[in-house]
Design a protein around this motif. Structure first.
Motif, PDB file in Angstrom:
ATOM      1  N   MET A  21       0.851  -1.196   0.000  1.00 28.18           N
ATOM      2  CA  MET A  21       0.000   0.000   0.000  1.00 28.18           C
ATOM      3  C   MET A  21       0.885   1.244   0.000  1.00 28.18           C
ATOM      4  O   MET A  21       1.536   1.565   0.987  1.00 28.18           O
ATOM      5  CB  MET A  21      -0.905   0.008   1.235  1.00 28.18           C
ATOM      6  N   SER A  22       0.909   1.947  -1.128  1.00 25.91           N
ATOM      7  CA  SER A  22       1.742   3.140  -1.225  1.00 25.91           C
ATOM      8  C   SER A  22       0.947   4.375  -0.825  1.00 25.91           C
ATOM      9  O   SER A  22      -0.264   4.458  -1.050  1.00 25.91           O
ATOM     10  CB  SER A  22       2.295   3.300  -2.644  1.00 25.91           C
ATOM     11  N   LEU A  23       1.659   5.342  -0.230  1.00 27.01           N
ATOM     12  CA  LEU A  23       1.048   6.596   0.208  1.00 27.01           C
ATOM     13  C   LEU A  23       1.696   7.748  -0.562  1.00 27.01           C
ATOM     14  O   LEU A  23       2.921   7.885  -0.544  1.00 27.01           O
ATOM     15  CB  LEU A  23       1.262   6.818   1.708  1.00 27.01           C
ATOM     16  N   PRO A  24       0.896   8.583  -1.241  1.00 26.24           N
ATOM     17  CA  PRO A  24       1.458   9.735  -1.954  1.00 26.24           C
ATOM     18  C   PRO A  24       2.256  10.610  -1.004  1.00 26.24           C
ATOM     19  O   PRO A  24       1.891  10.779   0.169  1.00 26.24           O
ATOM     20  CB  PRO A  24       0.206  10.466  -2.468  1.00 26.24           C
ATOM     21  N   ASP A  25       3.351  11.199  -1.490  1.00 25.44           N
ATOM     22  CA  ASP A  25       4.217  11.962  -0.590  1.00 25.44           C
ATOM     23  C   ASP A  25       3.549  13.215  -0.048  1.00 25.44           C
ATOM     24  O   ASP A  25       3.905  13.698   1.018  1.00 25.44           O
ATOM     25  CB  ASP A  25       5.555  12.307  -1.256  1.00 25.44           C
ATOM     26  N   ASN A  26       2.555  13.752  -0.762  1.00 24.29           N
ATOM     27  CA  ASN A  26       1.849  14.946  -0.284  1.00 24.29           C
ATOM     28  C   ASN A  26       0.501  14.606   0.353  1.00 24.29           C
ATOM     29  O   ASN A  26      -0.368  15.474   0.475  1.00 24.29           O
ATOM     30  CB  ASN A  26       1.636  15.943  -1.425  1.00 24.29           C
ATOM     31  N   LEU A  27       0.317  13.346   0.742  1.00 20.97           N
ATOM     32  CA  LEU A  27      -0.936  12.929   1.354  1.00 20.97           C
ATOM     33  C   LEU A  27      -1.197  13.720   2.638  1.00 20.97           C
ATOM     34  O   LEU A  27      -0.323  13.839   3.491  1.00 20.97           O
ATOM     35  CB  LEU A  27      -0.880  11.432   1.674  1.00 20.97           C
ATOM     36  N   LYS A  28      -2.390  14.252   2.776  1.00 22.95           N
ATOM     37  CA  LYS A  28      -2.771  15.038   3.948  1.00 22.95           C
ATOM     38  C   LYS A  28      -2.985  14.125   5.144  1.00 22.95           C
ATOM     39  O   LYS A  28      -3.786  13.198   5.103  1.00 22.95           O
ATOM     40  CB  LYS A  28      -4.046  15.833   3.659  1.00 22.95           C
ATOM     41  N   VAL A  29      -2.230  14.392   6.226  1.00 21.04           N
ATOM     42  CA  VAL A  29      -2.328  13.597   7.444  1.00 21.04           C
ATOM     43  C   VAL A  29      -2.229  14.513   8.657  1.00 21.04           C
ATOM     44  O   VAL A  29      -1.863  15.688   8.546  1.00 21.04           O
ATOM     45  CB  VAL A  29      -1.195  12.549   7.528  1.00 21.04           C
ATOM     46  N   ASN A  30      -2.521  13.945   9.807  1.00 26.11           N
ATOM     47  CA  ASN A  30      -2.262  14.609  11.081  1.00 26.11           C
ATOM     48  C   ASN A  30      -1.064  13.932  11.727  1.00 26.11           C
ATOM     49  O   ASN A  30      -0.946  12.697  11.702  1.00 26.11           O
ATOM     50  CB  ASN A  30      -3.478  14.512  12.003  1.00 26.11           C
ATOM     51  N   LEU A  31      -0.150  14.719  12.268  1.00 23.12           N
ATOM     52  CA  LEU A  31       1.052  14.184  12.900  1.00 23.12           C
ATOM     53  C   LEU A  31       0.791  13.982  14.391  1.00 23.12           C
ATOM     54  O   LEU A  31       0.600  14.962  15.123  1.00 23.12           O
ATOM     55  CB  LEU A  31       2.228  15.140  12.700  1.00 23.12           C
ATOM     56  N   PRO A  32       0.768  12.733  14.869  1.00 25.64           N
ATOM     57  CA  PRO A  32       0.448  12.460  16.277  1.00 25.64           C
ATOM     58  C   PRO A  32       1.334  13.202  17.264  1.00 25.64           C
ATOM     59  O   PRO A  32       0.870  13.678  18.301  1.00 25.64           O
ATOM     60  CB  PRO A  32       0.643  10.941  16.391  1.00 25.64           C
ATOM     61  N   GLY A  33       2.629  13.326  16.952  1.00 24.09           N
ATOM     62  CA  GLY A  33       3.550  13.962  17.883  1.00 24.09           C
ATOM     63  C   GLY A  33       3.755  15.445  17.645  1.00 24.09           C
ATOM     64  O   GLY A  33       4.459  16.105  18.415  1.00 24.09           O
ATOM     65  N   TYR A  34       3.153  15.975  16.592  1.00 25.97           N
ATOM     66  CA  TYR A  34       3.342  17.390  16.246  1.00 25.97           C
ATOM     67  C   TYR A  34       2.017  17.976  15.775  1.00 25.97           C
ATOM     68  O   TYR A  34       1.880  18.454  14.647  1.00 25.97           O
ATOM     69  CB  TYR A  34       4.423  17.541  15.166  1.00 25.97           C
TER      70      TYR A  34
END
Length: 309
Positions: free
Chosen positions: A103-116
């Motif tokens: 399962m590949s993830l696009p490099d600009n995929l919008k995510v939330n950073l758990p530690g930041y």
């Protein structure tokens, strides 16, 4: 930004995704090792070993020991010191069904950073910039809702050298095209070395059907590398193994690789390549790839199913 600049960025992104296919091959290739041949990689694996720093969500050692489906995060990097990441791929190996899902993830995929959280939302490739492998693992776990048992990081700049070390690969071109002065004809067999692998895999600026055709070429190289990487001739090549030691980092120990070799070597019988399909959006002045809820659910389910969840 000019159209040419935008297109160049897309080309670099596709090349990074091509490398991830190769990174996945390295993981599956490791499971082709036998107990007989593994003693030659002992020193190499110790040089590659580096914990991610992330707390594992389950007992990963027990997962391998008990021959349960395992997940390995593949990280393609663009630095000799492995301090920057390109795109990411989570590979799950199921020894019961002999199936691998990439399962590949696009490099600009919008995510939330758990530690930041203060820097969220962010792109998935920013996780490493803020918190290294630890934050990258935590971010992927959070997004795909599965435990990341292990990781492997490979330097993309060493791809040509590594392909050369295995003596090149043989592929059949799925279409006719010319790229950077090299012509490939549909249905014809070619021997790719480090120099022309990029010409075969990279997206051409003039190719209006570039993405789908490029994916077909990536699958051809992936299949060839799988065959080459699991051969005794390759895995017992100390020069090749030393190259891996220079270009790779992982938190898999020698013992765990041995267990993978013994119990997961048939997981490459059915390899399925997936991706999180997302659409470009500009949010707060930033460019993101945003996956619709339905698409994210589909991707999550595909990974969880192969892990037996």
């Amino acid at each position: 930004m000019t159209n040419r600049g935008h297109h160049s960025r897309k080309i670099r992104r596709r090349v990074r995704n091509s490398v991830l296919g190769f990174v996945a091959v390295l993981a599956v290739g490791f499971v082709g090792f036998t107990a007989y041949g593994y003693h030659t990689v002992s020193t190499t694996t110790k040089a590659m070993y580096k914990p991610s720093g992330a707390t594992k969500e389950r007992n990963a050692s027990a997962v391998i020991k008990d021959k349960k489906p395992v997940s390995i995060l593949m990280v393609g990097t663009d630095s000799n010191k492995i301090n920057r990441t390109g795109s990411l791929m989570l590979v799950t190996l199921n020894p019961k069904t002999n199936k691998t899902v990439e399962m590949s993830l696009p490099d600009n995929l919008k995510v939330n950073l758990p530690g930041y959280k203060q820097y969220s939302p962010a792109t998935v490739n920013q996780a490493y910039s803020y918190g290294g492998t630890k934050e990258t693992v935590k971010t992927v776990q959070s997004y795909l809702k599965v435990p990341v048992d292990y990781y492997m990081a490979v330097n993309m700049n060493g791809l040509d050298k590594t392909v050369n070390k295995v003596g090149g690969v043989n592929v059949t071109s799925p279409q006719t095209f010319t790229n950077n002065g090299k012509t490939f004809n549909a249905g014809q067999n070619y021997h790719l070395n480090g120099a022309n692998t990029g010409k075969f895999l990279s997206l051409r600026e003039s190719d209006t059907k570039g993405y789908n055709q490029q994916q077909a070429r990536q699958r051809a190289v992936l299949s060839a590398l799988l065959k080459k990487s699991t051969s005794y001739k390759t895995v017992l090549n100390k020069s090749y193994l030393n190259t891996l030691g220079d270009e790779m980092q992982t938190d898999l120990t020698e013992k765990q690789m041995t267990q993978l070799a013994l119990h997961y070597r048939h997981a490459d019988q059915n390899v399925k390549s997936e991706t999180v399909n997302a659409k470009s959006q500009k949010l707060g002045g930033k460019n993101f790839e945003v996956a619709p809820t339905s698409e994210r659910t589909r991707a999550v389910n595909a990974v969880r199913q192969n892990l037996g969840f």
